[in-house]
Scaffold this motif. Sequence first.
Motif, PDB file in Angstrom:
ATOM      1  N   ASP A   3       0.829  -1.204   0.000  1.00  0.00           N
ATOM      2  CA  ASP A   3       0.000   0.000   0.000  1.00  0.00           C
ATOM      3  C   ASP A   3       0.860   1.249   0.000  1.00  0.00           C
ATOM      4  O   ASP A   3       0.341   2.352   0.090  1.00  0.00           O
ATOM      5  N   GLN A   4       2.168   1.086  -0.088  1.00  0.00           N
ATOM      6  CA  GLN A   4       3.029   2.249  -0.118  1.00  0.00           C
ATOM      7  C   GLN A   4       2.828   3.005  -1.425  1.00  0.00           C
ATOM      8  O   GLN A   4       2.575   2.415  -2.476  1.00  0.00           O
ATOM      9  N   LEU A  27      -2.742   8.155  12.610  1.00  0.00           N
ATOM     10  CA  LEU A  27      -2.583   7.931  11.175  1.00  0.00           C
ATOM     11  C   LEU A  27      -1.649   8.940  10.525  1.00  0.00           C
ATOM     12  O   LEU A  27      -1.640   9.101   9.323  1.00  0.00           O
ATOM     13  N   SER A 197      -3.740  -3.787   5.167  1.00  0.00           N
ATOM     14  CA  SER A 197      -3.671  -2.457   4.569  1.00  0.00           C
ATOM     15  C   SER A 197      -3.968  -1.380   5.606  1.00  0.00           C
ATOM     16  O   SER A 197      -3.306  -0.332   5.655  1.00  0.00           O
ATOM     17  N   TYR A 198      -4.957  -1.619   6.444  1.00  0.00           N
ATOM     18  CA  TYR A 198      -5.306  -0.679   7.509  1.00  0.00           C
ATOM     19  C   TYR A 198      -4.126  -0.511   8.476  1.00  0.00           C
ATOM     20  O   TYR A 198      -3.760   0.599   8.855  1.00  0.00           O
ATOM     21  N   ARG A 200      -0.980  -1.129   7.872  1.00  0.00           N
ATOM     22  CA  ARG A 200       0.167  -0.524   7.177  1.00  0.00           C
ATOM     23  C   ARG A 200       0.001   0.989   7.091  1.00  0.00           C
ATOM     24  O   ARG A 200       0.924   1.756   7.375  1.00  0.00           O
ATOM     25  N   ASN A 201      -1.193   1.424   6.715  1.00  0.00           N
ATOM     26  CA  ASN A 201      -1.453   2.853   6.564  1.00  0.00           C
ATOM     27  C   ASN A 201      -1.763   3.528   7.893  1.00  0.00           C
ATOM     28  O   ASN A 201      -1.336   4.656   8.140  1.00  0.00           O
ATOM     29  N   SER A 204       1.378   2.530  10.593  1.00  0.00           N
ATOM     30  CA  SER A 204       2.731   2.700  10.035  1.00  0.00           C
ATOM     31  C   SER A 204       3.580   1.448  10.200  1.00  0.00           C
ATOM     32  O   SER A 204       4.741   1.507  10.604  1.00  0.00           O
ATOM     33  N   SER A 356      -5.955  11.962   6.655  1.00  0.00           N
ATOM     34  CA  SER A 356      -4.767  11.268   6.161  1.00  0.00           C
ATOM     35  C   SER A 356      -4.948  10.729   4.752  1.00  0.00           C
ATOM     36  O   SER A 356      -4.014  10.192   4.156  1.00  0.00           O
ATOM     37  N   PHE A 358      -6.720   8.171   4.009  1.00  0.00           N
ATOM     38  CA  PHE A 358      -6.612   6.719   4.138  1.00  0.00           C
ATOM     39  C   PHE A 358      -7.459   5.962   3.117  1.00  0.00           C
ATOM     40  O   PHE A 358      -6.982   5.036   2.471  1.00  0.00           O
ATOM     41  N   ARG A 361      -6.017   5.877  -0.378  1.00  0.00           N
ATOM     42  CA  ARG A 361      -4.859   4.984  -0.499  1.00  0.00           C
ATOM     43  C   ARG A 361      -5.279   3.525  -0.447  1.00  0.00           C
ATOM     44  O   ARG A 361      -4.692   2.665  -1.095  1.00  0.00           O
ATOM     45  N   LEU A 362      -6.310   3.271   0.348  1.00  0.00           N
ATOM     46  CA  LEU A 362      -6.750   1.894   0.547  1.00  0.00           C
ATOM     47  C   LEU A 362      -7.480   1.317  -0.656  1.00  0.00           C
ATOM     48  O   LEU A 362      -7.274   0.161  -1.025  1.00  0.00           O
TER      49      LEU A 362
END
Length: 377
Positions: A3-4, A27, A197-198, A200-201, A204, A356, A358, A361-362
């Motif tokens: 997810d980066q 976040l 994913s949650y 990771r984002n 962190s 953020s 989120f 990105r997700l």
Amino acid sequence: MSDQPTAQQASASAAPLAASVDVSGRLGVRSGTKVTLSIDAMGGDRGPAAIVAGISRSAAKNSDVNFIVHGDEAELTRLIKKRKNLKGRVEIRGTQGVVTMSEKPSQAMRRTDTSMRSAIDAVRDGEAEAIVSCGNTGALMATSMIRLRKLEGVNRPAIACLWPSRNAGGFNVMLDVGADIRADQQDLLQYAMMGASYARNGLSLPTPRVGLLNVGTEEHKGRAELKVANEMIEKASEIGSYQYVGFVEGGDIPSDKVDVIVTDGFTGNVALKTGEGTAKFVGDSLKTAFKATPLSRIAALLALTSLRRLQKRIDPRRVNGGVFLGLKGTVVKSHGSADATGVSAAIKLAYELAASGFTDRLAARVASAAASTQTDD
């Protein structure tokens, strides 16, 4: 699949990040990020007074959040006028209908006059970045799925919560905790993808550790779909950019052994409410114990700072709020019985998710990762 951000995305976001002097929140939210939240004010057990009190508490702590509040216009106007810090920061959307806790989701999703429907539509129409509701969970999920739609490749959205843990960041992610009581092996795999994913984002963690909740850690234990999911989640770890630790037990939920706990909504909801009940029992028992004798009262005074720290750590109201993962929009579900502290915590989570970016990105990452692992099992 990671997810980066891509190199192009990273380059585009580097300048504003470098220019920011304050990054705060779970976040990594940059200070000064303006967000409008859509609030369903009529769904909670305590009525709109508790929700407005929670909004006021959030507004006092965060000057960057504004609100669109949905519900009984006359009552909301009266309540909001009492809160001077909400002047100019709240728009009231009057609605006539209320989704009750006993209402069937199939009925609620067809109603167009409710505060819940109005709050969801504000996100769908781009007027707000996220919704917070204390209302009927099934109705909120059903209506959100119809109005916001599911992400491509997601069969069943899940509710993910942050669970206090021994990990360095202080939290683990657990899902599903109540969106759907059923989950087959494919659903559990998608939960693992979304949960990773949650984490990771949101936490962190470059390579989150994922575990599948079971009655034991041995591979021969558990229902048939759990055994199949165990193999599928392990095989997909490279695609999902997570480390799979295998089966975990209930005692591992708050541990530092795992970052993401995957389970079905029935088991997750029971575990969540058991944990909250236990935390309240421990807190109440400590209060009783320290009031028992004069010496215990003195001991309580000496340990006051530590006791307050413990109370804050185990207070379920302060981590109130589950996020619906798998939808084309950010929906935060607060407990129906939440007081002002709990509502404020849910609003904080919604703000952090929205500020953020989120969900943006997700969405593509989870959808493509979930689609790439579709099987005929």
